[in-house]
Design an enzyme around this catalytic site. Structure first.
Site, PDB file in Angstrom:
ATOM      1  N   GLU A  89       1.296   6.782   7.147  1.00  0.00           N
ATOM      2  CA  GLU A  89       2.452   6.356   6.342  1.00  0.00           C
ATOM      3  C   GLU A  89       2.294   6.825   4.906  1.00  0.00           C
ATOM      4  O   GLU A  89       3.259   7.257   4.262  1.00  0.00           O
ATOM      5  CB  GLU A  89       2.588   4.830   6.370  1.00  0.00           C
ATOM      6  CG  GLU A  89       2.939   4.274   7.728  1.00  0.00           C
ATOM      7  CD  GLU A  89       3.209   2.778   7.685  1.00  0.00           C
ATOM      8  OE1 GLU A  89       3.364   2.205   6.607  1.00  0.00           O
ATOM      9  OE2 GLU A  89       3.255   2.180   8.773  1.00  0.00           O
ATOM     10  N   SER A 124       7.510   6.280  11.385  1.00  0.00           N
ATOM     11  CA  SER A 124       8.749   7.039  11.205  1.00  0.00           C
ATOM     12  C   SER A 124       9.372   6.697   9.858  1.00  0.00           C
ATOM     13  O   SER A 124       9.396   5.531   9.467  1.00  0.00           O
ATOM     14  CB  SER A 124       9.790   6.651  12.271  1.00  0.00           C
ATOM     15  OG  SER A 124       9.256   6.725  13.577  1.00  0.00           O
ATOM     16  N   ASN A 169      13.616   3.920   4.684  1.00  0.00           N
ATOM     17  CA  ASN A 169      12.695   2.901   5.202  1.00  0.00           C
ATOM     18  C   ASN A 169      11.568   3.606   5.954  1.00  0.00           C
ATOM     19  O   ASN A 169      11.748   4.707   6.478  1.00  0.00           O
ATOM     20  CB  ASN A 169      13.434   1.965   6.165  1.00  0.00           C
ATOM     21  CG  ASN A 169      12.543   0.829   6.646  1.00  0.00           C
ATOM     22  OD1 ASN A 169      11.770   0.257   5.867  1.00  0.00           O
ATOM     23  ND2 ASN A 169      12.630   0.511   7.916  1.00  0.00           N
ATOM     24  N   THR A 184      20.687   2.517   7.745  1.00  0.00           N
ATOM     25  CA  THR A 184      22.090   2.223   8.024  1.00  0.00           C
ATOM     26  C   THR A 184      22.163   0.741   8.377  1.00  0.00           C
ATOM     27  O   THR A 184      21.146   0.038   8.348  1.00  0.00           O
ATOM     28  CB  THR A 184      22.616   3.061   9.206  1.00  0.00           C
ATOM     29  OG1 THR A 184      21.833   2.731  10.368  1.00  0.00           O
ATOM     30  CG2 THR A 184      22.536   4.552   8.935  1.00  0.00           C
ATOM     31  N   LEU A 196      19.074  -5.998   5.217  1.00  0.00           N
ATOM     32  CA  LEU A 196      20.177  -5.790   4.279  1.00  0.00           C
ATOM     33  C   LEU A 196      21.506  -5.731   5.040  1.00  0.00           C
ATOM     34  O   LEU A 196      21.580  -5.170   6.133  1.00  0.00           O
ATOM     35  CB  LEU A 196      19.950  -4.489   3.509  1.00  0.00           C
ATOM     36  CG  LEU A 196      18.671  -4.493   2.650  1.00  0.00           C
ATOM     37  CD1 LEU A 196      18.354  -3.093   2.143  1.00  0.00           C
ATOM     38  CD2 LEU A 196      18.799  -5.481   1.490  1.00  0.00           C
ATOM     39  N   MET A 245      10.863  -7.047   4.034  1.00  0.00           N
ATOM     40  CA  MET A 245      11.153  -7.773   5.267  1.00  0.00           C
ATOM     41  C   MET A 245      12.534  -8.412   5.299  1.00  0.00           C
ATOM     42  O   MET A 245      12.883  -9.079   6.265  1.00  0.00           O
ATOM     43  CB  MET A 245      10.077  -8.837   5.520  1.00  0.00           C
ATOM     44  CG  MET A 245       8.672  -8.257   5.665  1.00  0.00           C
ATOM     45  SD  MET A 245       8.544  -6.983   6.950  1.00  0.00           S
ATOM     46  CE  MET A 245       8.651  -7.992   8.404  1.00  0.00           C
ATOM     47  N   SER A 268       0.833  -1.217   0.000  1.00  0.00           N
ATOM     48  CA  SER A 268       0.000   0.000   0.000  1.00  0.00           C
ATOM     49  C   SER A 268       0.864   1.262   0.000  1.00  0.00           C
ATOM     50  O   SER A 268       0.481   2.272  -0.604  1.00  0.00           O
ATOM     51  CB  SER A 268      -0.977   0.000   1.178  1.00  0.00           C
ATOM     52  OG  SER A 268      -0.314   0.201   2.401  1.00  0.00           O
ATOM     53  N   ASN A 269       2.013   1.220   0.635  1.00  0.00           N
ATOM     54  CA  ASN A 269       2.912   2.386   0.559  1.00  0.00           C
ATOM     55  C   ASN A 269       3.429   2.574  -0.862  1.00  0.00           C
ATOM     56  O   ASN A 269       3.540   3.712  -1.342  1.00  0.00           O
ATOM     57  CB  ASN A 269       4.077   2.236   1.547  1.00  0.00           C
ATOM     58  CG  ASN A 269       3.679   2.631   2.958  1.00  0.00           C
ATOM     59  OD1 ASN A 269       3.526   3.813   3.259  1.00  0.00           O
ATOM     60  ND2 ASN A 269       3.475   1.642   3.819  1.00  0.00           N
ATOM     61  N   LEU A 280      19.543  -2.107  12.392  1.00  0.00           N
ATOM     62  CA  LEU A 280      18.137  -2.362  12.051  1.00  0.00           C
ATOM     63  C   LEU A 280      17.224  -1.294  12.658  1.00  0.00           C
ATOM     64  O   LEU A 280      17.233  -1.089  13.878  1.00  0.00           O
ATOM     65  CB  LEU A 280      17.735  -3.752  12.557  1.00  0.00           C
ATOM     66  CG  LEU A 280      16.321  -4.200  12.172  1.00  0.00           C
ATOM     67  CD1 LEU A 280      16.210  -4.432  10.677  1.00  0.00           C
ATOM     68  CD2 LEU A 280      15.925  -5.445  12.946  1.00  0.00           C
ATOM     69  N   ASP A 281      16.454  -0.621  11.797  1.00  0.00           N
ATOM     70  CA  ASP A 281      15.515   0.439  12.205  1.00  0.00           C
ATOM     71  C   ASP A 281      16.223   1.529  13.015  1.00  0.00           C
ATOM     72  O   ASP A 281      15.600   2.195  13.854  1.00  0.00           O
ATOM     73  CB  ASP A 281      14.347  -0.147  13.029  1.00  0.00           C
ATOM     74  CG  ASP A 281      13.536  -1.169  12.233  1.00  0.00           C
ATOM     75  OD1 ASP A 281      13.409  -0.985  11.017  1.00  0.00           O
ATOM     76  OD2 ASP A 281      13.043  -2.135  12.840  1.00  0.00           O
ATOM     77  N   ARG A 295      23.243 -14.699   1.839  1.00  0.00           N
ATOM     78  CA  ARG A 295      22.951 -13.273   1.733  1.00  0.00           C
ATOM     79  C   ARG A 295      23.754 -12.607   0.618  1.00  0.00           C
ATOM     80  O   ARG A 295      23.268 -11.702  -0.064  1.00  0.00           O
ATOM     81  CB  ARG A 295      23.238 -12.583   3.084  1.00  0.00           C
ATOM     82  CG  ARG A 295      22.661 -11.191   3.192  1.00  0.00           C
ATOM     83  CD  ARG A 295      22.794 -10.636   4.587  1.00  0.00           C
ATOM     84  NE  ARG A 295      22.106 -11.445   5.570  1.00  0.00           N
ATOM     85  CZ  ARG A 295      20.795 -11.396   5.794  1.00  0.00           C
ATOM     86  NH1 ARG A 295      20.045 -10.576   5.097  1.00  0.00           N
ATOM     87  NH2 ARG A 295      20.244 -12.156   6.696  1.00  0.00           N
ATOM     88  N   HIS A 330       8.864   2.777   9.113  1.00  0.00           N
ATOM     89  CA  HIS A 330       8.685   1.818  10.205  1.00  0.00           C
ATOM     90  C   HIS A 330       7.446   2.215  11.002  1.00  0.00           C
ATOM     91  O   HIS A 330       7.266   3.402  11.322  1.00  0.00           O
ATOM     92  CB  HIS A 330       9.925   1.825  11.102  1.00  0.00           C
ATOM     93  CG  HIS A 330       9.843   0.807  12.194  1.00  0.00           C
ATOM     94  ND1 HIS A 330      10.052  -0.538  11.948  1.00  0.00           N
ATOM     95  CD2 HIS A 330       9.531   0.919  13.503  1.00  0.00           C
ATOM     96  CE1 HIS A 330       9.881  -1.209  13.088  1.00  0.00           C
ATOM     97  NE2 HIS A 330       9.568  -0.355  14.048  1.00  0.00           N
TER      98      HIS A 330
HETATM   99  C1  GRF Z   1       4.072  -0.725   6.869  1.00  0.00           C
HETATM  100  O1  GRF Z   1       3.401  -0.708   8.106  1.00  0.00           O
HETATM  101  C2  GRF Z   1       5.482  -0.264   7.034  1.00  0.00           C
HETATM  102  O2  GRF Z   1       5.646   0.697   8.017  1.00  0.00           O
HETATM  103  C3  GRF Z   1       6.198  -1.521   7.417  1.00  0.00           C
HETATM  104  O3  GRF Z   1       5.570  -2.538   6.666  1.00  0.00           O
HETATM  105  C4  GRF Z   1       4.244  -2.153   6.364  1.00  0.00           C
HETATM  106  C5  GRF Z   1       4.085  -2.243   4.877  1.00  0.00           C
HETATM  107  O4  GRF Z   1       2.753  -2.051   4.478  1.00  0.00           O
HETATM  108  N1  GRF Z   1       7.620  -1.397   7.183  1.00  0.00           N
HETATM  109  P1  GRF Z   1       2.408  -2.017   2.925  1.00  0.00           P
HETATM  110  O5  GRF Z   1       2.923  -3.309   2.316  1.00  0.00           O
HETATM  111  O6  GRF Z   1       3.046  -0.814   2.324  1.00  0.00           O
HETATM  112  O7  GRF Z   1       0.914  -1.951   2.873  1.00  0.00           O
END
Ligand code: GRF
Length: 215
Positions: free
Chosen positions: A178, A140, A111, A145, A97, A94, A12-13, A148-149, A69, A113
């Site tokens: 987001e 956020s 990223n 870097t 890196l 997910m 969705s993002n 992680l997060d 990796r 989060h």
């Molecule tokens: C979001 O909540 C984002 O913050 C996290 O993963 C989710 C991804 O959602 N890193 P979508 O796949 O963009 O709907």
């Protein structure tokens, strides 16, 4: 500015970013969407939007339970090179890196989060915020870097946690934010208002000592 959007899930993002690019709100275009799993719902959504999609199936790089990796990240570089991506936008991606990968793209990976970092890095952020009785939660955007997060924070949006909330209602409220703050951050970076500056980011020439708060 040519974007690669990396996804593992619903995307969705990615859709929000694609729409913002097409509406001229981001001076950029999505050159490629990269998915690390074949069942990522975002693959279909990206195709419906007419975007190039590259599948780099992480499962294929797993041998006897261990991820190779180096080979996985070498495979990620292929579509980045092929589509001449300049910015890497992690949007529900997910795979973690490596420090080497991040160093190769330093200052060019963002990223998002679903928490008010530095609170709740990692997984299950909504459930953890609810369990802790937080009154405020949010999302956020940060530079990536090797931690992680943990990279420099750029923009955050806060939402209230309501007494009747469950993970579904809270995550929907965060997701809506987001879809606003991620396109906004990308537009700052693509227009060079936001600069990485060797790991001490600036916005409009001023040090970003604390994340900008949206709304
Ligand atoms: C979001 O909540 C984002 O913050 C996290 O993963 C989710 C991804 O959602 N890193 P979508 O796949 O963009 O709907």
């Amino acid at each position: 500015m040519r974007l690669a959007v990396l996804i593992s899930g619903a995307g969705s993002n990615m859709v929000a970013i694609a729409r913002a690019c097409r509406a001229g709100q981001i001076p950029a275009e999505i050159a490629v969407v990269i998915a690390d799993r074949p069942d990522a719902g975002g693959i279909l959504r990206a195709r419906e939007l007419g975007l190039h999609v590259a599948l780099v199936d992480r499962g294929r790089f797993r041998h006897e339970g261990r991820l190779d990796r180096v080979a996985f990240e070498a495979a990620l570089e292929e579509p980045l090179r092929q589509h001449q991506a300049e910015l890497l936008i992690l949007a529900g991606f997910m795979s973690v890196l490596s420090a080497q990968f991040v160093a190769r793209h330093a200052g060019r990976i963002l990223n998002i989060h679903p928490s008010l970092l530095p609170l709740y890095p990692g997984l299950d952020t909504h459930a953890r915020a609810l369990a802790a009785g937080e009154r405020l939660h949010g999302a956020s955007v940060h530079f990536v870097t090797a931690e992680l997060d943990g990279g420099p924070l750029i923009l955050q949006s806060r939402v209230p946690v309501l007494p009747e909330d469950d993970v579904g209602s809270l995550s929907a409220r965060v997701h809506a934010q987001e879809h606003i703050i991620y396109p906004m951050t990308i537009s700052w970076l693509a227009s060079r208002r936001l600069q990485w500056n060797g790991g001490s980011p600036t916005l409009d020439g001023l040090p970003l000592e604390a994340p900008v708060q949206h709304g």
